[in-house]
Design an enzyme around this catalytic site. Structure first.
Site, short mmCIF file in Angstrom:
data_model
loop_
_atom_site.label_atom_id
_atom_site.label_comp_id
_atom_site.label_asym_id
_atom_site.label_seq_id
_atom_site.Cartn_x
_atom_site.Cartn_y
_atom_site.Cartn_z
N TYR A 72 0.84 -1.22 0.00
CA TYR A 72 0.00 0.00 0.00
C TYR A 72 0.86 1.25 0.00
O TYR A 72 0.59 2.22 -0.70
CB TYR A 72 -0.90 -0.01 1.24
CG TYR A 72 -1.98 1.05 1.18
CD1 TYR A 72 -3.24 0.76 0.66
CD2 TYR A 72 -1.73 2.36 1.62
CE1 TYR A 72 -4.23 1.73 0.59
CE2 TYR A 72 -2.71 3.34 1.55
CZ TYR A 72 -3.96 3.02 1.04
OH TYR A 72 -4.94 3.98 0.96
N ASP A 125 -10.54 18.04 -24.19
CA ASP A 125 -11.89 18.17 -23.62
C ASP A 125 -11.96 17.92 -22.12
O ASP A 125 -12.70 18.61 -21.41
CB ASP A 125 -12.94 17.33 -24.38
CG ASP A 125 -12.64 15.85 -24.36
OD1 ASP A 125 -11.47 15.49 -24.20
OD2 ASP A 125 -13.58 15.05 -24.54
N ASP A 214 0.48 19.77 -20.54
CA ASP A 214 -0.35 18.57 -20.65
C ASP A 214 0.43 17.67 -21.61
O ASP A 214 0.51 17.93 -22.80
CB ASP A 214 -1.73 18.94 -21.20
CG ASP A 214 -2.59 17.71 -21.48
OD1 ASP A 214 -2.06 16.58 -21.40
OD2 ASP A 214 -3.78 17.88 -21.79
N LYS A 257 -0.88 7.12 -23.22
CA LYS A 257 -0.40 7.46 -24.57
C LYS A 257 1.10 7.16 -24.64
O LYS A 257 1.49 6.02 -24.84
CB LYS A 257 -0.69 8.93 -24.89
CG LYS A 257 -2.14 9.21 -25.25
CD LYS A 257 -3.00 9.44 -24.07
CE LYS A 257 -4.33 10.06 -24.39
NZ LYS A 257 -5.19 10.14 -23.21
N HIS A 449 -20.27 13.78 -25.76
CA HIS A 449 -19.99 12.88 -26.89
C HIS A 449 -19.88 11.41 -26.48
O HIS A 449 -20.11 10.52 -27.28
CB HIS A 449 -18.74 13.32 -27.65
CG HIS A 449 -17.46 13.20 -26.90
ND1 HIS A 449 -17.16 14.00 -25.83
CD2 HIS A 449 -16.42 12.37 -27.05
CE1 HIS A 449 -15.98 13.65 -25.36
NE2 HIS A 449 -15.50 12.67 -26.08
N1 F0G Z 1 -4.77 15.45 -22.32
C1 F0G Z 1 -4.75 15.08 -23.62
C2 F0G Z 1 -3.99 15.89 -24.61
C3 F0G Z 1 -5.44 13.94 -24.01
O1 F0G Z 1 -5.44 13.60 -25.29
C4 F0G Z 1 -6.14 13.19 -23.03
C5 F0G Z 1 -6.88 11.99 -23.39
C6 F0G Z 1 -6.11 13.61 -21.70
C7 F0G Z 1 -5.42 14.76 -21.39
C8 F0G Z 1 -6.84 12.87 -20.62
O2 F0G Z 1 -6.20 11.69 -20.32
O3 F0G Z 1 -7.79 9.87 -20.97
O4 F0G Z 1 -5.86 9.43 -19.45
O5 F0G Z 1 -7.79 10.74 -18.66
N2 F0G Z 1 -7.15 11.69 -24.56
C9 F0G Z 1 -7.79 10.49 -25.05
C10 F0G Z 1 -7.98 10.61 -26.52
C11 F0G Z 1 -9.01 10.10 -24.32
O6 F0G Z 1 -8.66 9.73 -27.09
O7 F0G Z 1 -7.42 11.52 -27.14
P1 F0G Z 1 -6.97 10.36 -19.83
#
Ligand code: F0G
Length: 457
Positions: A72, A125, A214, A257, A449
């Site tokens: 933990y 988003d 980000d 990613k 969406h």
């Molecule tokens: N920032 C970017 C640039 C992203 O593309 C995503 C997620 C997030 C933050 C959020 O991360 O999904 O781990 O909570 N993008 C995915 C996409 C969902 O399909 O582009 P997460």
């Protein structure tokens, strides 16, 4: 004869995929209320919904899974992740979270107040959602070139320093930080130049504000800097990554990613004080500070993924596959955000389906057609994703109306790219006969969406 370019890996494990018929797909998409998220994965032949968490892990990553420490508190897996973040990204402190949006939630709980302004390039988003949920404003300062899909620009993801300076001059007292998304997903997986990162740092310093990256696709961004920006051609990806993050104070990361894991994320920072403040929210929302919603084995795989994801050979294989698909579409005359993005091709639905009224969601309509044609699932990045204006509740129509075809990492072959291109070509060839789109029958108040339902007109 010149030896052709080929993948820098071979395949050790496979997963069968089902070849459905057009009739099956017509039935399934109707049952899914024309929302591609509602399809079952077994109903999809080539799944390009997202490149997030859908990559194939390497043998090294799977080996590390077996060594996960599930304690933990104070697990060795935490230390492995800390070490990778320090060595590769250069940050002293980090907070694990279960994915990227959780990192946003925890960090923004510390940094954002009601009425704040958060300028940056196109906010993703979930980022925008977490800003607007706190009654703050996300101000998009992306360069204008980003909205002209057929115009070439090597760094279409860039922040426009003039726009940023203007926002700062007007609102700096209410700006808690500047955010830069690398690569710029919403603008088409487009990179941000090192020069731009330097300019943002300069403006931030002038107003004494921190910079947050980000960083979901930071390694793909570094690849483009190496290939396209003068002075970086002889640097390694890891050297470029270090320089990129030297211009940031903090980062949020969706490790699904560029750290090539199925689940995971983190916040990293140089300030011990911010780390302490985030720990309160992390414990409340995510989990204890040394696991934050991740299993030990996932933290191990993430540490290895950060290393593999910042290797040139891997990145070259990945990005050249996306480019290969882009070149096929160019050959067929299909308009997309060019140059090809790092993780995806973004087809310009305004240009492919101009006969469908924009109120009937052109990119979503194109996504439905492509699914019926060839069993390929993409995702809409346009009016649907843009949600309604939080104040007026009117639909927002962004300049770009795109169907994103996101390519999972190390999953599909170039043969699959040929199928995607052929499927799109068939839809493109009958585009004049597509004149009606979709009407919303049910929608959520925010991030609609994912769960929206439609009728086909
Ligand atoms: N920032 C970017 C640039 C992203 O593309 C995503 C997620 C997030 C933050 C959020 O991360 O999904 O781990 O909570 N993008 C995915 C996409 C969902 O399909 O582009 P997460």
């Amino acid at each position: 004869m010149e030896i052709p370019f080929a993948e820098s890996y071979k395949i050790k494990m496979v997963e069968p995929i089902y070849r459905s018929s057009r009739e099956e797909r017509q039935q399934w998409i109707k049952e899914a209320k024309y929302n591609l998220f509602n399809l079952k994965s077994k109903q999809v032949f080539i799944d390009l919904l997202t490149d997030s968490g859908t990559g194939a892990m390497s043998d090294r990553q799977w080996a590390e899974m077996m060594l996960g420490d599930e304690s933990y508190a104070g697990a060795t897996s935490y230390d492995k992740m800390k070490c990778a973040i320090k060595n590769i990204l250069g940050f002293e402190y980090f907070m694990p979270t279960h994915q990227g949006r959780a990192a946003e939630n925890v960090l923004f709980s510390v940094l954002i107040k009601n009425g704040d302004y958060i300028p940056g390039n196109s906010h993703f988003d979930t980022t925008k959602g977490h800003i607007e949920h706190r009654k703050a404003h996300a101000i998009d300062c992306t360069i204008d070139e980003a909205s002209e899909t057929e115009l070439y620009h090597p760094f279409k993801g860039n922040v426009d320093p003039v726009k940023l300076e203007k926002v700062m001059a007007e609102h700096h007292e209410k700006v808690p930080f500047i955010i830069v998304t690398v690569t710029n997903n919403t603008a088409g997986g487009q990179p941000v130049s090192m020069e731009c990162l330097r300019q943002v740092r300069k403006i931030a310093d002038k107003y004494k504000k921190p910079v947050v990256f980000d960083s979901a696709r930071f390694a793909e961004n570094a690849y483009f800097i190496k290939i396209r920006e003068k002075g970086y051609e002889n640097k390694t990806i890891k050297e470029i990554v270090k320089e990129m993050f030297s211009y940031a104070d903090m980062m949020t990361m969706s490790a699904k990613k560029d750290a090539i894991v199925n689940m995971g994320g983190f916040i990293a920072m140089n300030s011990e004080e911010i780390w302490r403040q985030t720990s309160v929210f992390n414990i409340m929302f995510e989990g204890y500070i040394t696991y934050g919603g991740m299993s030990g084995r996932d933290m191990n795989a993430l540490a290895v993924g950060l290393d593999e994801g910042t290797e040139f050979d891997y990145l070259e294989t990945r990005i050249k596959q996306v480019e290969y698909l882009g070149n096929k579409l160019t050959e067929y005359g299909i308009p997309f955000q060019s140059p090809a993005g790092g993780h995806a091709i973004f087809v310009d639905a305004n240009k492919v389906l101009p006969n469908v009224p924009k109120e009937e969601f052109r990119a979503q309509t194109l996504g439905i057609e492509l699914y019926i044609e060839a069993g390929i699932r993409g995702v809409e990045i346009g009016a649907l994703l843009a949600d309604r204006d939080p104040v007026t509740r009117e639909n927002r129509y962004p300049k770009l109306e795109l169907l994103r075809l996101a390519i999972p990492r190390r999953v599909y072959t170039d043969n699959h790219m040929d199928v995607i291109a052929a499927g799109l070509k068939n839809v493109f060839d009958r585009r004049d006969s597509i004149t009606r789109g979709l009407n919303i029958t049910r929608e959520a108040p925010i991030m609609r969406h994912f769960t929206v339902e439609f009728e086909h007109l």
